[in-house]
Write an enzyme that holds these catalytic residues in place. Structure first.
Site, PDB file in Angstrom:
ATOM      1  N   SER A 104      30.836  33.413  41.223  1.00 29.56           N
ATOM      2  CA  SER A 104      32.201  33.941  41.141  1.00 29.56           C
ATOM      3  C   SER A 104      33.225  32.972  41.695  1.00 29.56           C
ATOM      4  O   SER A 104      34.368  32.951  41.280  1.00 29.56           O
ATOM      5  CB  SER A 104      32.291  35.271  41.892  1.00 29.56           C
ATOM      6  OG  SER A 104      31.919  35.123  43.242  1.00 29.56           O
ATOM      7  N   SER A 133      32.729  26.225  43.677  1.00 27.75           N
ATOM      8  CA  SER A 133      32.446  25.465  44.884  1.00 27.75           C
ATOM      9  C   SER A 133      33.581  24.505  45.205  1.00 27.75           C
ATOM     10  O   SER A 133      34.055  23.766  44.343  1.00 27.75           O
ATOM     11  CB  SER A 133      31.146  24.677  44.680  1.00 27.75           C
ATOM     12  OG  SER A 133      31.069  23.576  45.549  1.00 27.75           O
ATOM     13  N   SER A 134      34.027  24.516  46.457  1.00 26.15           N
ATOM     14  CA  SER A 134      35.113  23.619  46.851  1.00 26.15           C
ATOM     15  C   SER A 134      34.695  22.164  46.690  1.00 26.15           C
ATOM     16  O   SER A 134      35.497  21.310  46.296  1.00 26.15           O
ATOM     17  CB  SER A 134      35.543  23.897  48.290  1.00 26.15           C
ATOM     18  OG  SER A 134      34.447  23.806  49.178  1.00 26.15           O
ATOM     19  N   ALA A 136      32.585  20.970  44.466  1.00 27.80           N
ATOM     20  CA  ALA A 136      32.599  20.648  43.045  1.00 27.80           C
ATOM     21  C   ALA A 136      34.024  20.409  42.560  1.00 27.80           C
ATOM     22  O   ALA A 136      34.302  19.461  41.817  1.00 27.80           O
ATOM     23  CB  ALA A 136      31.948  21.771  42.240  1.00 27.80           C
ATOM     24  N   ASP A 153      28.636  24.692  55.906  1.00 27.72           N
ATOM     25  CA  ASP A 153      28.398  24.721  54.460  1.00 27.72           C
ATOM     26  C   ASP A 153      28.643  23.364  53.823  1.00 27.72           C
ATOM     27  O   ASP A 153      27.821  22.851  53.054  1.00 27.72           O
ATOM     28  CB  ASP A 153      29.313  25.757  53.797  1.00 27.72           C
ATOM     29  CG  ASP A 153      28.890  27.184  54.103  1.00 27.72           C
ATOM     30  OD1 ASP A 153      28.056  27.366  55.003  1.00 27.72           O
ATOM     31  OD2 ASP A 153      29.406  28.098  53.446  1.00 27.72           O
TER      32      ASP A 153
END
Length: 429
Positions: free
Chosen positions: A151, A154-155, A157, A195
Protein backbone atom coordinates in the site's frame (compact mmCIF):
# COMPACT_ATOMS: atom_id res chain seq x y z
CA UNK A 1 14.48 -18.61 -3.81
CA UNK A 2 16.00 -15.71 -5.69
CA UNK A 3 13.99 -12.50 -5.62
CA UNK A 4 13.03 -10.83 -7.81
CA UNK A 5 12.73 -13.49 -10.49
CA UNK A 6 13.41 -12.71 -14.13
CA UNK A 7 9.70 -13.20 -14.82
CA UNK A 8 8.80 -10.55 -12.22
CA UNK A 9 11.31 -8.10 -13.67
CA UNK A 10 10.06 -8.75 -17.21
CA UNK A 11 6.43 -8.23 -16.19
CA UNK A 12 7.00 -4.90 -14.47
CA UNK A 13 9.17 -3.65 -17.35
CA UNK A 14 6.39 -4.57 -19.77
CA UNK A 15 3.79 -2.64 -17.75
CA UNK A 16 5.94 0.50 -17.50
CA UNK A 17 6.89 0.40 -21.17
CA UNK A 18 3.18 0.37 -22.05
CA UNK A 19 2.47 3.23 -19.65
CA UNK A 20 5.30 5.38 -20.99
CA UNK A 21 5.34 4.32 -24.64
CA UNK A 22 9.00 3.32 -24.39
CA UNK A 23 10.91 0.08 -24.88
CA UNK A 24 11.34 -2.38 -22.02
CA UNK A 25 15.10 -1.86 -22.26
CA UNK A 26 14.57 1.73 -21.04
CA UNK A 27 12.84 0.64 -17.84
CA UNK A 28 14.83 0.52 -14.61
CA UNK A 29 13.54 -1.45 -11.61
CA UNK A 30 14.26 -0.51 -8.00
CA UNK A 31 14.20 -3.53 -5.68
CA UNK A 32 13.38 -2.56 -2.09
CA UNK A 33 13.26 -5.60 0.24
CA UNK A 34 11.19 -5.86 3.39
CA UNK A 35 13.17 -5.94 6.59
CA UNK A 36 12.92 -7.68 9.94
CA UNK A 37 14.39 -6.64 13.26
CA UNK A 38 15.15 -9.77 15.28
CA UNK A 39 16.68 -7.74 18.13
CA UNK A 40 16.81 -4.02 18.84
CA UNK A 41 13.11 -3.11 18.83
CA UNK A 42 12.05 0.38 19.96
CA UNK A 43 15.57 1.66 20.64
CA UNK A 44 16.59 3.23 17.32
CA UNK A 45 14.72 6.48 18.04
CA UNK A 46 16.75 6.74 21.26
CA UNK A 47 20.12 6.18 19.58
CA UNK A 48 20.37 2.56 20.71
CA UNK A 49 21.97 -0.39 18.94
CA UNK A 50 19.95 -2.58 16.61
CA UNK A 51 20.15 -5.72 14.52
CA UNK A 52 18.28 -6.22 11.27
CA UNK A 53 18.17 -8.17 8.06
CA UNK A 54 16.11 -8.20 4.90
CA UNK A 55 14.01 -11.01 3.42
CA UNK A 56 13.56 -12.24 -0.14
CA UNK A 57 10.30 -10.34 -0.58
CA UNK A 58 9.53 -6.67 -0.94
CA UNK A 59 8.53 -3.89 -3.28
CA UNK A 60 9.43 -3.39 -6.93
CA UNK A 61 9.26 0.03 -8.56
CA UNK A 62 9.66 0.05 -12.32
CA UNK A 63 10.20 3.49 -13.86
CA UNK A 64 11.46 5.59 -16.75
CA UNK A 65 12.24 9.31 -16.76
CA UNK A 66 9.07 11.12 -17.81
CA UNK A 67 10.82 13.66 -20.03
CA UNK A 68 9.19 16.45 -18.05
CA UNK A 69 8.76 17.55 -14.45
CA UNK A 70 5.74 15.29 -13.99
CA UNK A 71 5.66 12.21 -11.75
CA UNK A 72 2.96 9.65 -12.59
CA UNK A 73 2.73 6.47 -10.52
CA UNK A 74 0.37 3.50 -10.56
CA UNK A 75 0.01 0.64 -8.10
CA UNK A 76 -0.56 -3.06 -8.63
CA UNK A 77 -2.73 -3.08 -5.52
CA UNK A 78 -4.75 0.13 -5.67
CA UNK A 79 -6.76 1.97 -8.28
CA UNK A 80 -5.99 5.47 -9.43
CA UNK A 81 -2.79 7.32 -10.14
CA UNK A 82 -0.51 9.54 -8.08
CA UNK A 83 0.52 12.67 -9.96
CA UNK A 84 2.63 15.67 -9.01
CA UNK A 85 5.55 17.70 -10.37
CA UNK A 86 9.11 17.72 -9.11
CA UNK A 87 9.29 21.52 -9.39
CA UNK A 88 6.43 21.92 -6.91
CA UNK A 89 7.35 22.95 -3.38
CA UNK A 90 6.30 20.20 -1.01
CA UNK A 91 5.92 21.42 2.54
CA UNK A 92 6.41 19.28 5.61
CA UNK A 93 3.24 17.86 7.09
CA UNK A 94 4.90 18.13 10.50
CA UNK A 95 7.12 20.88 11.86
CA UNK A 96 9.14 18.82 14.36
CA UNK A 97 12.82 18.72 13.50
CA UNK A 98 15.47 16.23 14.51
CA UNK A 99 16.37 16.49 18.18
CA UNK A 100 13.33 18.56 19.10
CA UNK A 101 11.36 17.43 22.12
CA UNK A 102 8.29 15.46 21.05
CA UNK A 103 4.75 16.32 21.97
CA UNK A 104 2.94 12.99 22.11
CA UNK A 105 -0.32 14.69 21.14
CA UNK A 106 0.98 15.96 17.80
CA UNK A 107 -1.27 14.53 15.14
CA UNK A 108 -0.06 12.42 12.25
CA UNK A 109 -1.60 12.41 8.80
CA UNK A 110 -5.23 11.36 8.87
CA UNK A 111 -6.17 8.16 7.03
CA UNK A 112 -7.59 10.03 4.03
CA UNK A 113 -4.30 11.91 3.66
CA UNK A 114 -2.27 8.73 3.86
CA UNK A 115 -2.74 7.57 0.27
CA UNK A 116 -0.42 4.98 -1.15
CA UNK A 117 1.85 7.43 -2.96
CA UNK A 118 2.72 9.53 0.06
CA UNK A 119 6.33 8.30 0.23
CA UNK A 120 6.98 9.51 -3.32
CA UNK A 121 5.90 13.01 -2.31
CA UNK A 122 7.99 12.64 0.83
CA UNK A 123 11.03 11.66 -1.24
CA UNK A 124 10.70 14.84 -3.26
CA UNK A 125 10.35 16.86 -0.04
CA UNK A 126 13.49 15.27 1.44
CA UNK A 127 15.58 15.92 -1.66
CA UNK A 128 14.34 19.51 -1.96
CA UNK A 129 14.85 20.24 1.75
CA UNK A 130 18.52 19.36 1.44
CA UNK A 131 19.17 21.62 -1.54
CA UNK A 132 18.55 19.32 -4.50
CA UNK A 133 16.65 20.87 -7.41
CA UNK A 134 15.03 18.19 -9.56
CA UNK A 135 14.00 18.75 -13.15
CA UNK A 136 13.08 15.22 -14.25
CA UNK A 137 9.98 13.34 -13.14
CA UNK A 138 9.27 9.64 -13.59
CA UNK A 139 6.56 7.37 -14.92
CA UNK A 140 6.39 4.34 -12.67
CA UNK A 141 4.54 1.25 -11.48
CA UNK A 142 4.81 -0.28 -8.01
CA UNK A 143 3.95 -3.79 -6.87
CA UNK A 144 4.63 -5.87 -3.79
CA UNK A 145 5.45 -9.53 -3.29
CA UNK A 146 2.42 -11.80 -3.23
CA UNK A 147 0.83 -11.95 0.19
CA UNK A 148 2.42 -8.75 1.44
CA UNK A 149 0.97 -5.26 1.59
CA UNK A 150 2.31 -2.84 -1.02
CA UNK A 151 0.00 0.00 0.00
CA UNK A 152 2.87 2.37 0.63
CA UNK A 153 5.65 3.07 -1.82
CA UNK A 154 8.96 2.36 -0.10
CA UNK A 155 10.75 5.62 0.65
CA UNK A 156 14.05 4.03 -0.42
CA UNK A 157 12.55 2.98 -3.76
CA UNK A 158 11.06 6.42 -4.39
CA UNK A 159 14.33 8.15 -3.54
CA UNK A 160 16.40 5.87 -5.75
CA UNK A 161 14.06 6.34 -8.73
CA UNK A 162 14.05 10.15 -8.48
CA UNK A 163 17.82 10.28 -7.91
CA UNK A 164 18.53 8.01 -10.89
CA UNK A 165 16.21 9.94 -13.20
CA UNK A 166 17.97 13.18 -12.25
CA UNK A 167 21.53 11.86 -12.41
CA UNK A 168 22.17 12.22 -8.68
CA UNK A 169 24.79 9.97 -7.08
CA UNK A 170 23.88 9.38 -3.44
CA UNK A 171 25.52 6.98 -0.97
CA UNK A 172 23.47 4.52 1.13
CA UNK A 173 24.26 6.47 4.31
CA UNK A 174 23.06 9.70 2.70
CA UNK A 175 19.85 7.98 1.67
CA UNK A 176 19.35 6.77 5.24
CA UNK A 177 19.30 10.43 6.26
CA UNK A 178 16.88 11.28 3.44
CA UNK A 179 14.61 8.44 4.59
CA UNK A 180 14.73 9.82 8.13
CA UNK A 181 13.65 13.22 6.82
CA UNK A 182 10.69 11.63 5.04
CA UNK A 183 9.46 9.80 8.09
CA UNK A 184 10.32 12.28 10.85
CA UNK A 185 9.78 15.63 9.16
CA UNK A 186 7.33 14.91 6.37
CA UNK A 187 5.14 12.21 7.93
CA UNK A 188 5.66 13.07 11.59
CA UNK A 189 6.51 9.50 12.60
CA UNK A 190 9.05 9.63 15.41
CA UNK A 191 10.95 6.49 14.51
CA UNK A 192 14.69 6.09 14.17
CA UNK A 193 16.81 4.72 11.33
CA UNK A 194 16.32 0.99 11.78
CA UNK A 195 14.18 0.35 8.69
CA UNK A 196 16.27 2.44 6.34
CA UNK A 197 19.56 1.01 7.60
CA UNK A 198 18.37 -2.57 7.14
CA UNK A 199 17.06 -1.96 3.62
CA UNK A 200 20.09 -0.03 2.38
CA UNK A 201 22.99 -1.73 4.18
CA UNK A 202 22.09 -5.41 4.47
CA UNK A 203 23.88 -8.25 2.74
CA UNK A 204 22.54 -11.73 2.09
CA UNK A 205 22.74 -14.00 5.12
CA UNK A 206 24.30 -11.36 7.34
CA UNK A 207 22.94 -9.66 10.41
CA UNK A 208 23.25 -5.89 10.06
CA UNK A 209 24.40 -4.14 13.22
CA UNK A 210 24.04 -0.40 13.65
CA UNK A 211 24.70 2.06 16.45
CA UNK A 212 21.87 4.53 15.84
CA UNK A 213 23.64 7.28 17.76
CA UNK A 214 26.91 7.21 15.83
CA UNK A 215 25.60 5.45 12.66
CA UNK A 216 28.54 3.03 12.98
CA UNK A 217 27.49 -0.18 11.26
CA UNK A 218 28.87 -3.56 10.30
CA UNK A 219 27.75 -6.88 8.89
CA UNK A 220 27.87 -9.92 11.17
CA UNK A 221 28.45 -12.96 9.02
CA UNK A 222 27.25 -16.34 10.29
CA UNK A 223 29.49 -19.42 10.30
CA UNK A 224 29.98 -21.20 6.99
CA UNK A 225 27.45 -23.90 7.82
CA UNK A 226 24.68 -21.31 8.06
CA UNK A 227 25.73 -19.49 4.91
CA UNK A 228 25.79 -22.67 2.83
CA UNK A 229 22.21 -23.77 3.44
CA UNK A 230 21.88 -25.39 0.02
CA UNK A 231 24.66 -27.81 0.87
CA UNK A 232 23.47 -28.47 4.41
CA UNK A 233 19.77 -27.51 4.64
CA UNK A 234 19.34 -29.45 7.87
CA UNK A 235 21.61 -26.90 9.56
CA UNK A 236 19.97 -23.84 8.07
CA UNK A 237 17.14 -21.56 9.05
CA UNK A 238 14.09 -19.95 7.48
CA UNK A 239 12.10 -16.89 8.47
CA UNK A 240 8.38 -17.16 9.10
CA UNK A 241 6.13 -14.14 8.61
CA UNK A 242 2.77 -14.72 10.25
CA UNK A 243 -0.14 -12.31 9.87
CA UNK A 244 -2.85 -11.64 12.43
CA UNK A 245 -5.39 -10.00 10.13
CA UNK A 246 -4.97 -6.61 11.84
CA UNK A 247 -4.11 -3.62 9.67
CA UNK A 248 -2.67 -0.48 11.21
CA UNK A 249 -0.37 2.21 9.85
CA UNK A 250 2.14 3.53 12.36
CA UNK A 251 1.49 7.09 11.27
CA UNK A 252 -2.15 6.76 12.28
CA UNK A 253 -1.45 5.18 15.67
CA UNK A 254 -0.91 7.66 18.52
CA UNK A 255 0.65 4.94 20.69
CA UNK A 256 3.85 4.92 18.67
CA UNK A 257 4.71 8.59 19.10
CA UNK A 258 3.61 8.64 22.74
CA UNK A 259 6.08 5.84 23.58
CA UNK A 260 8.89 7.85 22.00
CA UNK A 261 7.88 10.89 24.06
CA UNK A 262 7.96 8.79 27.23
CA UNK A 263 11.46 7.52 26.42
CA UNK A 264 12.65 11.11 26.03
CA UNK A 265 10.99 12.12 29.29
CA UNK A 266 12.73 9.23 31.06
CA UNK A 267 16.04 10.36 29.59
CA UNK A 268 15.41 13.91 30.79
CA UNK A 269 14.72 12.76 34.37
CA UNK A 270 17.83 10.57 34.46
CA UNK A 271 20.08 13.25 32.93
CA UNK A 272 18.80 15.90 35.34
CA UNK A 273 19.38 13.56 38.27
CA UNK A 274 22.98 13.02 37.20
CA UNK A 275 23.68 16.72 36.65
CA UNK A 276 23.63 16.53 32.86
CA UNK A 277 20.45 18.45 32.12
CA UNK A 278 22.06 20.28 29.17
CA UNK A 279 22.51 17.00 27.26
CA UNK A 280 19.91 16.11 24.62
CA UNK A 281 17.17 13.96 26.21
CA UNK A 282 17.80 10.64 24.50
CA UNK A 283 18.39 7.41 26.41
CA UNK A 284 21.61 6.77 24.47
CA UNK A 285 23.07 9.75 26.36
CA UNK A 286 22.36 8.07 29.70
CA UNK A 287 25.13 5.75 30.88
CA UNK A 288 23.96 2.37 32.20
CA UNK A 289 25.44 3.13 35.61
CA UNK A 290 23.52 6.41 35.74
CA UNK A 291 20.33 4.53 34.92
CA UNK A 292 20.96 2.00 37.68
CA UNK A 293 21.74 4.74 40.20
CA UNK A 294 18.70 6.92 39.46
CA UNK A 295 16.00 4.68 37.98
CA UNK A 296 14.05 4.79 41.24
CA UNK A 297 13.22 8.42 40.42
CA UNK A 298 11.24 7.45 37.34
CA UNK A 299 7.46 7.22 37.30
CA UNK A 300 6.23 3.66 36.64
CA UNK A 301 5.56 4.17 32.92
CA UNK A 302 8.87 5.94 32.34
CA UNK A 303 10.68 3.24 34.34
CA UNK A 304 9.25 0.57 32.05
CA UNK A 305 10.33 2.38 28.90
CA UNK A 306 13.86 2.88 30.20
CA UNK A 307 14.10 -0.73 31.37
CA UNK A 308 13.17 -1.90 27.88
CA UNK A 309 15.82 0.33 26.31
CA UNK A 310 18.72 -0.79 28.50
CA UNK A 311 17.77 -4.47 28.54
CA UNK A 312 17.23 -4.48 24.76
CA UNK A 313 20.68 -3.05 24.10
CA UNK A 314 22.11 -5.87 26.19
CA UNK A 315 20.11 -8.44 24.21
CA UNK A 316 21.45 -7.04 20.94
CA UNK A 317 25.03 -7.42 22.12
CA UNK A 318 24.43 -11.02 23.19
CA UNK A 319 22.57 -11.70 19.97
CA UNK A 320 25.46 -10.55 17.79
CA UNK A 321 27.69 -13.09 19.55
CA UNK A 322 25.12 -15.86 19.16
CA UNK A 323 24.66 -15.14 15.45
CA UNK A 324 28.41 -15.05 14.79
CA UNK A 325 28.80 -18.44 16.47
CA UNK A 326 25.79 -19.97 14.72
CA UNK A 327 23.87 -20.56 17.95
CA UNK A 328 20.37 -20.12 16.53
CA UNK A 329 18.70 -21.45 19.66
CA UNK A 330 20.34 -18.82 21.87
CA UNK A 331 19.57 -16.15 19.30
CA UNK A 332 15.94 -17.24 19.19
CA UNK A 333 15.64 -17.15 22.97
CA UNK A 334 16.86 -13.56 22.91
CA UNK A 335 14.23 -12.72 20.27
CA UNK A 336 11.53 -14.16 22.49
CA UNK A 337 12.83 -12.25 25.53
CA UNK A 338 12.88 -9.08 23.44
CA UNK A 339 9.22 -9.50 22.62
CA UNK A 340 8.30 -10.14 26.24
CA UNK A 341 9.96 -6.84 27.13
CA UNK A 342 8.11 -5.13 24.28
CA UNK A 343 4.86 -6.39 25.80
CA UNK A 344 5.66 -5.82 29.47
CA UNK A 345 7.89 -2.75 29.44
CA UNK A 346 7.20 -0.99 26.15
CA UNK A 347 3.53 -1.98 26.32
CA UNK A 348 2.86 -2.42 22.63
CA UNK A 349 0.86 -5.07 20.86
CA UNK A 350 -2.70 -6.31 21.39
CA UNK A 351 -4.53 -9.57 22.06
CA UNK A 352 -4.45 -10.98 18.49
CA UNK A 353 -0.71 -10.29 18.25
CA UNK A 354 -0.07 -11.80 21.70
CA UNK A 355 -1.91 -14.96 20.67
CA UNK A 356 -0.17 -15.21 17.32
CA UNK A 357 3.20 -14.79 19.05
CA UNK A 358 2.36 -17.58 21.50
CA UNK A 359 1.23 -19.89 18.70
CA UNK A 360 4.54 -19.31 16.91
CA UNK A 361 6.47 -20.23 20.04
CA UNK A 362 4.59 -23.55 20.18
CA UNK A 363 5.21 -24.31 16.50
CA UNK A 364 7.68 -27.13 15.74
CA UNK A 365 11.22 -26.04 15.00
CA UNK A 366 10.78 -22.39 15.99
CA UNK A 367 13.84 -20.95 17.75
CA UNK A 368 12.21 -17.65 18.73
CA UNK A 369 9.62 -15.09 17.71
CA UNK A 370 8.65 -11.46 18.13
CA UNK A 371 6.33 -8.78 16.77
CA UNK A 372 7.23 -7.13 13.51
CA UNK A 373 6.19 -3.62 12.52
CA UNK A 374 7.02 -2.33 16.01
CA UNK A 375 4.03 -4.12 17.57
CA UNK A 376 1.69 -1.50 16.14
CA UNK A 377 0.92 -3.50 13.01
CA UNK A 378 -0.43 -7.01 12.62
CA UNK A 379 2.54 -9.27 11.93
CA UNK A 380 4.94 -11.52 13.83
CA UNK A 381 8.27 -12.90 12.68
CA UNK A 382 9.96 -16.13 13.76
CA UNK A 383 13.28 -17.84 13.19
CA UNK A 384 12.70 -21.52 12.41
CA UNK A 385 14.73 -24.63 11.66
CA UNK A 386 14.82 -24.86 7.85
CA UNK A 387 13.94 -28.54 7.92
CA UNK A 388 10.74 -27.87 9.88
CA UNK A 389 9.60 -24.59 8.33
CA UNK A 390 6.74 -26.12 6.32
CA UNK A 391 5.51 -28.04 9.35
CA UNK A 392 5.69 -24.91 11.52
CA UNK A 393 3.79 -22.80 8.98
CA UNK A 394 1.03 -25.43 8.78
CA UNK A 395 0.78 -25.51 12.58
CA UNK A 396 0.27 -21.73 12.77
CA UNK A 397 -2.32 -21.77 9.96
CA UNK A 398 -4.33 -24.34 11.92
CA UNK A 399 -3.93 -23.03 15.48
CA UNK A 400 -4.26 -19.25 15.13
CA UNK A 401 -7.78 -19.29 13.61
CA UNK A 402 -8.99 -21.24 16.65
CA UNK A 403 -8.09 -18.20 18.79
CA UNK A 404 -9.01 -15.38 16.41
CA UNK A 405 -11.49 -16.71 13.84
CA UNK A 406 -12.71 -13.27 12.74
CA UNK A 407 -9.29 -11.78 12.06
CA UNK A 408 -7.98 -15.04 10.58
CA UNK A 409 -10.92 -15.14 8.17
CA UNK A 410 -9.61 -11.94 6.57
CA UNK A 411 -6.41 -13.73 5.52
CA UNK A 412 -5.84 -15.92 2.51
CA UNK A 413 -4.90 -19.41 3.70
CA UNK A 414 -1.92 -19.51 1.36
CA UNK A 415 -0.44 -16.21 2.54
CA UNK A 416 -1.43 -16.16 6.24
CA UNK A 417 2.06 -17.53 7.00
CA UNK A 418 4.94 -17.02 4.58
CA UNK A 419 8.20 -18.95 4.58
CA UNK A 420 10.98 -16.54 3.68
CA UNK A 421 14.73 -16.53 3.31
CA UNK A 422 17.35 -13.91 4.10
CA UNK A 423 17.51 -11.18 1.47
CA UNK A 424 19.93 -8.58 0.17
CA UNK A 425 20.04 -4.77 0.21
CA UNK A 426 18.02 -2.43 -1.98
CA UNK A 427 19.38 -2.26 -5.53
CA UNK A 428 18.46 -1.21 -9.03
CA UNK A 429 18.27 -3.30 -12.21
Amino acid sequence: MSWPTQDELHEIRKIVSEMAGKGTEDVRVVVSPYRICPLGAHVDHQGGIISAMTINKGILLGFVPSGSTEVALRSGQFKGEVRFRVNENHKSRQTISKGEEINADKSSPSPDEFEWGIYARGALYALQSRGNHLAQGIIGYICGSEGLDSSGLSSSAALTALETANGLTVSPTENIEYDRVIENEYLGLRNGILDQSAILLSSHGCLTYMNCKTTEHKLIRPPKFLEDQEAEPQKGYKILLAFSGLRQALTNNPGYNSRVAECQEAAKVLLNASGNKEVEPFLCNVKPEVYEAHKFKLEPNLAKRAEHYFSENMRVRKGLEAWASGDLRAFGELMTASDLSSIKNYECGCEPLFQLYEVLLRAPGVFGARFSGAGFRGCCVALVDAARATEAAKFVRVEYPKLQPVFASQLSHGTAVLICEAGDCARIF
